[in-house]
Design a protein around this motif. Structure first.
Motif, PDB file in Angstrom:
ATOM      1  N   HIS A  73     -12.503  -6.347  -3.842  1.00  0.00           N
ATOM      2  CA  HIS A  73     -11.572  -6.912  -2.862  1.00  0.00           C
ATOM      3  C   HIS A  73     -11.922  -6.416  -1.475  1.00  0.00           C
ATOM      4  N   HIS A 131       0.818  -1.212   0.000  1.00  0.00           N
ATOM      5  CA  HIS A 131       0.000   0.000   0.000  1.00  0.00           C
ATOM      6  C   HIS A 131       0.851   1.262   0.000  1.00  0.00           C
ATOM      7  N   ASP A 184      -4.842  -6.395   1.306  1.00  0.00           N
ATOM      8  CA  ASP A 184      -5.952  -6.567   0.365  1.00  0.00           C
ATOM      9  C   ASP A 184      -6.095  -8.033  -0.017  1.00  0.00           C
ATOM     10  N   HIS A 189     -10.357  -4.659   1.699  1.00  0.00           N
ATOM     11  CA  HIS A 189      -9.236  -3.915   2.268  1.00  0.00           C
ATOM     12  C   HIS A 189      -9.366  -4.098   3.775  1.00  0.00           C
TER      13      HIS A 189
HETATM   14 ZN   LIG Z   1      -6.199  -1.959   0.222  1.00  0.00          ZN
END
Ligand SMILES: [Zn+2]
Length: 216
Positions: A173, A81, A92, A175
């Motif tokens: 996705h 990230h 993720d 996070h």
């Molecule tokens: Zn993320």
């Protein structure tokens, strides 16, 4: 076949590390020398960060036992990230819309947003406060994808949400980030976590690998 694919992947990871860090041979913080034995997983993670022993971690993966997902971004090594940013220690997991997300640790729900439409804002999320005041934040949930309400007491492994593509997701996705006590609002301060119910993850999960949730 699998090991040769892993070898190729390790080479790609090293090239990424070289481009990111200069990959100095004498840099003990970099991951090349710290590959976990017998697992072929490159032990990534942020330089100079202490990661809690994964075998005794209080955290389990944020999805049901037996399920397996690919980590697409993690901490510092490979695809990550940000270094020193609020999401430095976020992870993720690539998940199609509507997959079940479970609590990594017990706690109390302190924030729910589920009005966002996939592909748009706001970012849907569930935030759960743990007994030590830290927060687990589960983001990009699908519309009406919160299975809990503010104030609910949550057990570890309980179903809490459905994955999605809201906010700044880009693609479907989850996070996932644990943040320090105080305020869970962005810009928060993230905390590195490891997971006890999956394959070795000494420096948390590595991007580019799938992790299966085992019994615990
Ligand atoms: Zn993320």
């Amino acid at each position: 076949m699998k090991s040769s694919a892993n070898t190729i992947f390790a080479m790609i990871m090293c090239l990424l590390l070289i481009s990111s860090y200069g990959c100095k041979k004498d840099d003990k913080d970099l991951s090349a020398k710290e590959a976990i034995e017998n697992e072929n997983v490159v032990a990534v993670g942020c330089p100079k960060t202490e990661y809690r022993d994964w075998k005794t971690s209080e955290y389990v993966l944020p999805y049901p036992m037996g399920q397996s997902y690919m980590v697409t971004l993690s901490h510092c090594g490979g695809s990550f990230h940000s270094i020193d940013g609020p999401d430095q220690f976020a992870v993720d997991f690539a998940m199609d819309i509507g997959q079940t997300i479970t609590a990594v640790r017990e706690g109390i729900v302190v924030h729910v947003e589920e009005s966002g439409i996939d592909g748009e804002f706001p970012n849907n999320l569930v935030v759960i406060e743990h007994e030590d005041g830290t927060f687990a934040q589960y983001m990009h949930l699908t519309q009406n994808g919160a299975l809990v309400e503010k104030g609910d007491k949550i057990e570890q492994g309980q179903n809490i949400g459905l994955s999605g593509n809201t906010g700044l997701a880009g693609f479907p996705h989850l996070h996932f980030v644990v943040t320090e006590k105080g305020s869970f609002h962005y810009p928060y301060t993230s905390i590195p976590v490891t997971f006890r119910n999956t394959s070795p993850n000494e420096r948390s999960l590595a991007a580019g690998y799938r992790y299966t949730a085992f019994d615990y």
